[in-house]
Design a protein around this motif. Sequence first.
Motif, PDB file in Angstrom:
ATOM      1  N   SER A  75       9.209   0.702  -7.517  1.00  0.00           N
ATOM      2  CA  SER A  75       8.728   0.451  -6.160  1.00  0.00           C
ATOM      3  C   SER A  75       8.439   1.773  -5.469  1.00  0.00           C
ATOM      4  O   SER A  75       8.806   2.839  -5.961  1.00  0.00           O
ATOM      5  CB  SER A  75       9.789  -0.306  -5.366  1.00  0.00           C
ATOM      6  OG  SER A  75      10.963   0.495  -5.275  1.00  0.00           O
ATOM      7  N   PHE A  76       7.799   1.672  -4.309  1.00  0.00           N
ATOM      8  CA  PHE A  76       7.623   2.822  -3.438  1.00  0.00           C
ATOM      9  C   PHE A  76       8.786   2.869  -2.454  1.00  0.00           C
ATOM     10  O   PHE A  76       9.329   1.827  -2.068  1.00  0.00           O
ATOM     11  CB  PHE A  76       6.332   2.670  -2.627  1.00  0.00           C
ATOM     12  CG  PHE A  76       5.078   2.914  -3.406  1.00  0.00           C
ATOM     13  CD1 PHE A  76       4.533   4.188  -3.488  1.00  0.00           C
ATOM     14  CD2 PHE A  76       4.424   1.876  -4.055  1.00  0.00           C
ATOM     15  CE1 PHE A  76       3.373   4.415  -4.204  1.00  0.00           C
ATOM     16  CE2 PHE A  76       3.259   2.097  -4.772  1.00  0.00           C
ATOM     17  CZ  PHE A  76       2.729   3.372  -4.852  1.00  0.00           C
ATOM     18  N   ASN A  77       9.140   4.060  -2.007  1.00  0.00           N
ATOM     19  CA  ASN A  77      10.028   4.187  -0.855  1.00  0.00           C
ATOM     20  C   ASN A  77       9.362   3.460   0.319  1.00  0.00           C
ATOM     21  O   ASN A  77       8.142   3.486   0.460  1.00  0.00           O
ATOM     22  CB  ASN A  77      10.199   5.684  -0.556  1.00  0.00           C
ATOM     23  CG  ASN A  77      10.708   5.968   0.838  1.00  0.00           C
ATOM     24  OD1 ASN A  77       9.968   5.864   1.821  1.00  0.00           O
ATOM     25  ND2 ASN A  77      11.960   6.311   0.958  1.00  0.00           N
ATOM     26  N   VAL A  78      10.160   2.789   1.140  1.00  0.00           N
ATOM     27  CA  VAL A  78       9.614   1.923   2.191  1.00  0.00           C
ATOM     28  C   VAL A  78       8.743   2.693   3.191  1.00  0.00           C
ATOM     29  O   VAL A  78       7.708   2.182   3.662  1.00  0.00           O
ATOM     30  CB  VAL A  78      10.746   1.138   2.907  1.00  0.00           C
ATOM     31  CG1 VAL A  78      11.683   2.060   3.665  1.00  0.00           C
ATOM     32  CG2 VAL A  78      10.189   0.096   3.842  1.00  0.00           C
ATOM     33  N   ALA A  79       9.120   3.935   3.505  1.00  0.00           N
ATOM     34  CA  ALA A  79       8.332   4.706   4.473  1.00  0.00           C
ATOM     35  C   ALA A  79       6.992   5.129   3.867  1.00  0.00           C
ATOM     36  O   ALA A  79       5.976   5.185   4.558  1.00  0.00           O
ATOM     37  CB  ALA A  79       9.116   5.928   4.946  1.00  0.00           C
ATOM     38  N   ILE A  80       6.984   5.421   2.577  1.00  0.00           N
ATOM     39  CA  ILE A  80       5.734   5.789   1.893  1.00  0.00           C
ATOM     40  C   ILE A  80       4.815   4.570   1.861  1.00  0.00           C
ATOM     41  O   ILE A  80       3.621   4.662   2.170  1.00  0.00           O
ATOM     42  CB  ILE A  80       6.026   6.252   0.447  1.00  0.00           C
ATOM     43  CG1 ILE A  80       6.928   7.484   0.440  1.00  0.00           C
ATOM     44  CG2 ILE A  80       4.709   6.521  -0.301  1.00  0.00           C
ATOM     45  CD1 ILE A  80       6.305   8.747   0.920  1.00  0.00           C
ATOM     46  N   ALA A  81       5.359   3.414   1.493  1.00  0.00           N
ATOM     47  CA  ALA A  81       4.557   2.189   1.452  1.00  0.00           C
ATOM     48  C   ALA A  81       3.977   1.904   2.835  1.00  0.00           C
ATOM     49  O   ALA A  81       2.785   1.604   2.973  1.00  0.00           O
ATOM     50  CB  ALA A  81       5.418   1.018   0.975  1.00  0.00           C
ATOM     51  N   ALA A  82       4.802   2.031   3.874  1.00  0.00           N
ATOM     52  CA  ALA A  82       4.334   1.792   5.246  1.00  0.00           C
ATOM     53  C   ALA A  82       3.196   2.738   5.594  1.00  0.00           C
ATOM     54  O   ALA A  82       2.198   2.334   6.203  1.00  0.00           O
ATOM     55  CB  ALA A  82       5.488   1.960   6.239  1.00  0.00           C
ATOM     56  N   GLY A  83       3.301   3.989   5.201  1.00  0.00           N
ATOM     57  CA  GLY A  83       2.272   4.975   5.495  1.00  0.00           C
ATOM     58  C   GLY A  83       0.945   4.613   4.834  1.00  0.00           C
ATOM     59  O   GLY A  83      -0.110   4.625   5.473  1.00  0.00           O
ATOM     60  N   ILE A  84       0.993   4.274   3.551  1.00  0.00           N
ATOM     61  CA  ILE A  84      -0.227   3.916   2.809  1.00  0.00           C
ATOM     62  C   ILE A  84      -0.859   2.665   3.428  1.00  0.00           C
ATOM     63  O   ILE A  84      -2.071   2.594   3.629  1.00  0.00           O
ATOM     64  CB  ILE A  84       0.106   3.708   1.317  1.00  0.00           C
ATOM     65  CG1 ILE A  84       0.507   5.050   0.676  1.00  0.00           C
ATOM     66  CG2 ILE A  84      -1.077   3.082   0.569  1.00  0.00           C
ATOM     67  CD1 ILE A  84       1.018   4.946  -0.759  1.00  0.00           C
ATOM     68  N   LEU A  85      -0.033   1.687   3.780  1.00  0.00           N
ATOM     69  CA  LEU A  85      -0.552   0.427   4.326  1.00  0.00           C
ATOM     70  C   LEU A  85      -1.133   0.608   5.731  1.00  0.00           C
ATOM     71  O   LEU A  85      -2.219   0.131   6.036  1.00  0.00           O
ATOM     72  CB  LEU A  85       0.561  -0.630   4.358  1.00  0.00           C
ATOM     73  CG  LEU A  85       1.054  -1.107   2.985  1.00  0.00           C
ATOM     74  CD1 LEU A  85       2.310  -1.954   3.139  1.00  0.00           C
ATOM     75  CD2 LEU A  85      -0.034  -1.892   2.259  1.00  0.00           C
ATOM     76  N   MET A  86      -0.409   1.302   6.600  1.00  0.00           N
ATOM     77  CA  MET A  86      -0.898   1.486   7.972  1.00  0.00           C
ATOM     78  C   MET A  86      -2.214   2.255   7.959  1.00  0.00           C
ATOM     79  O   MET A  86      -3.120   1.956   8.721  1.00  0.00           O
ATOM     80  CB  MET A  86       0.133   2.239   8.824  1.00  0.00           C
ATOM     81  CG  MET A  86       1.354   1.409   9.183  1.00  0.00           C
ATOM     82  SD  MET A  86       2.413   2.253  10.409  1.00  0.00           S
ATOM     83  CE  MET A  86       3.339   3.373   9.380  1.00  0.00           C
ATOM     84  N   PHE A  87      -2.313   3.256   7.069  1.00  0.00           N
ATOM     85  CA  PHE A  87      -3.550   4.041   7.033  1.00  0.00           C
ATOM     86  C   PHE A  87      -4.732   3.163   6.651  1.00  0.00           C
ATOM     87  O   PHE A  87      -5.842   3.331   7.154  1.00  0.00           O
ATOM     88  CB  PHE A  87      -3.427   5.219   6.062  1.00  0.00           C
ATOM     89  CG  PHE A  87      -4.410   6.301   6.396  1.00  0.00           C
ATOM     90  CD1 PHE A  87      -4.069   7.316   7.264  1.00  0.00           C
ATOM     91  CD2 PHE A  87      -5.704   6.263   5.898  1.00  0.00           C
ATOM     92  CE1 PHE A  87      -4.992   8.283   7.629  1.00  0.00           C
ATOM     93  CE2 PHE A  87      -6.634   7.221   6.256  1.00  0.00           C
ATOM     94  CZ  PHE A  87      -6.275   8.243   7.124  1.00  0.00           C
ATOM     95  N   GLN A  88      -4.486   2.201   5.753  1.00  0.00           N
ATOM     96  CA  GLN A  88      -5.555   1.289   5.345  1.00  0.00           C
ATOM     97  C   GLN A  88      -5.895   0.290   6.458  1.00  0.00           C
ATOM     98  O   GLN A  88      -7.060  -0.025   6.701  1.00  0.00           O
ATOM     99  CB  GLN A  88      -5.112   0.530   4.080  1.00  0.00           C
ATOM    100  CG  GLN A  88      -5.992  -0.659   3.691  1.00  0.00           C
ATOM    101  CD  GLN A  88      -7.311  -0.227   3.070  1.00  0.00           C
ATOM    102  OE1 GLN A  88      -7.476   0.918   2.668  1.00  0.00           O
ATOM    103  NE2 GLN A  88      -8.260  -1.147   3.011  1.00  0.00           N
ATOM    104  N   LEU A  89      -4.871  -0.232   7.129  1.00  0.00           N
ATOM    105  CA  LEU A  89      -5.079  -1.332   8.077  1.00  0.00           C
ATOM    106  C   LEU A  89      -5.667  -0.880   9.407  1.00  0.00           C
ATOM    107  O   LEU A  89      -6.421  -1.612  10.044  1.00  0.00           O
ATOM    108  CB  LEU A  89      -3.750  -2.058   8.337  1.00  0.00           C
ATOM    109  CG  LEU A  89      -3.188  -2.892   7.179  1.00  0.00           C
ATOM    110  CD1 LEU A  89      -1.784  -3.377   7.505  1.00  0.00           C
ATOM    111  CD2 LEU A  89      -4.108  -4.078   6.875  1.00  0.00           C
ATOM    112  N   GLN A  90      -5.301   0.314   9.856  1.00  0.00           N
ATOM    113  CA  GLN A  90      -5.672   0.731  11.216  1.00  0.00           C
ATOM    114  C   GLN A  90      -7.152   1.087  11.303  1.00  0.00           C
ATOM    115  O   GLN A  90      -7.628   1.935  10.566  1.00  0.00           O
ATOM    116  CB  GLN A  90      -4.813   1.937  11.627  1.00  0.00           C
ATOM    117  CG  GLN A  90      -5.053   2.440  13.026  1.00  0.00           C
ATOM    118  CD  GLN A  90      -4.305   1.621  14.072  1.00  0.00           C
ATOM    119  OE1 GLN A  90      -3.448   0.793  13.732  1.00  0.00           O
ATOM    120  NE2 GLN A  90      -4.620   1.844  15.326  1.00  0.00           N
ATOM    121  N   LYS A  91      -7.866   0.432  12.218  1.00  0.00           N
ATOM    122  CA  LYS A  91      -9.294   0.739  12.397  1.00  0.00           C
ATOM    123  C   LYS A  91      -9.439   2.041  13.168  1.00  0.00           C
ATOM    124  O   LYS A  91      -8.762   2.254  14.160  1.00  0.00           O
ATOM    125  CB  LYS A  91      -9.985  -0.402  13.151  1.00  0.00           C
ATOM    126  CG  LYS A  91     -11.502  -0.261  13.161  1.00  0.00           C
ATOM    127  CD  LYS A  91     -12.154  -1.463  13.792  1.00  0.00           C
ATOM    128  CE  LYS A  91     -12.738  -2.370  12.717  1.00  0.00           C
ATOM    129  NZ  LYS A  91     -13.357  -3.562  13.273  1.00  0.00           N
TER     130      LYS A  91
END
Lengths: 255, 255
Positions: B239-255
């Motif tokens: 798995s990814f560390n939760v903060a790393i996963a959050a970073g990758i996801l937020m960067f993708q989601l945020q317009k």
Amino acid sequence: MEKITSSKNEQIKQIIKLKRKHDRIKFNSYLLESWHLVYEALKSNARIKKILTTPKQFQLHSDQLDHFQDIVLISDEVSKKLGSTLTPQGIFAIVQLPKTQHINPNATSGGWLLLDQIQDPGNIGTMVRTADAIGLSGVVFGSGTASRFNPKVLRAMQGSQFHLHLIEADLEQWIDGFKNQQVPVYGTELNPNAVDFRDVHPKSNYALIMGNEGNGIQKQYLSQTNLNLYIPIKGQAESFNVAIAAGILMFQLQK
Amino acid sequence: MEKITSSKNEQIKQIIKLKRKHDRIKFNSYLLESWHLVYEALKSNARIKKILTTPKQFQLHSDQLDHFQDIVLISDEVSKKLGSTLTPQGIFAIVQLPKTQHINPNATSGGWLLLDQIQDPGNIGTMVRTADAIGLSGVVFGSGTASRFNPKVLRAMQGSQFHLHLIEADLEQWIDGFKNQQVPVYGTELNPNAVDFRDVHPKSNYALIMGNEGNGIQKQYLSQTNLNLYIPIKGQAESFNVAIAAGILMFQLQK
């Protein structure tokens, strides 16, 4: 089976010393903590000298521990003394330091992460774990970066040290090696004039340098890269945490 | 100017208590450490009750501290006692707990990060800092998530608490609120059958839930999301560390 119930036992005192770099080299060993890491070490045939476990952990994992000879049963008191958290799980392994991996920086393949004077053990371990998850080939620890056998680095790596190459080396040599192979070397800069990382297409072979938490990448390396990348900041934070930045960048770069 | 040189001083003993949640509520105050954070608090007009500083730090920042009344000069010994690192910088602020922000979960805008039982203070603080850098509107701390006034959370946030909304609330209510507004709510799952996050286009309004380091998001929330996202893992890490996963996801989601 040997049993140790007192944290004042001489063997335990010696094992605790393995938390220091000097003594890890002297005894050619390091200490792993928690079942997940001990199991990763068993699976990857690391040279485990001894496993120390509470009776409870031994019972939980007796199937996988059954064929292993050098097991010492320890009390909760001893476990607390060895552990690096307030409530350690209760299982530890003393592992021989792995032989230095001789990898020719002029003949690499895949993605490589280069760490330039990264200080925080949690950041370092997390970056190795992320490099593993994203599928990089290895991580090069430049001088001034905390040791890969530091207990906090080991905890944050979550066993990824058994999955990809970890090298302690002079970054200069490695940067030269990538350039000799015409593999692109990317730096990272807190500078909106650098290249937006989303403009770089995923690559089969590349190197990414991440720099110190406060000071970034040393100037002599920044000037040797093919491109220096920047992650656009839309909010008011001055910067990303280095491990977060590394995660976002590696995910973009890795084909 | 008041001076305190002994770490046994009664005032200092009381300030140290602010490291515990119970006493932060009792004294309606929390402790900030390092110039960067004290300066962020000054800039954002946080209610600073007192600044404690070594003479050296006072000299370095005298221009910005000049108009502030309640300054106490402290010795290095006192600074070490107050600090949360081995070598504290030497400057601290006692800040009044901010008033609870009443934001209606049925009338939000922008991107929101929801934290479900996240344990590690470093992860929590880093996620807030990342949400700030990426430009989200706020972070909701669900029950079971460490406090935003925990010293380690404060250190990892790097002052981002002054840049975006931080709310302690029932996640259920907030998820309902987003759904009432037809704002998409994304969960995260360690399950390759979930949706690859790269298939989701950036959004102006969305909510992203991140779950506990070991157990992920609680089932009752997972079943209420519009989509559950997955970050593909190419390597051997589980798995990814939760903060790393959050970073990758937020960067993708945020317009």
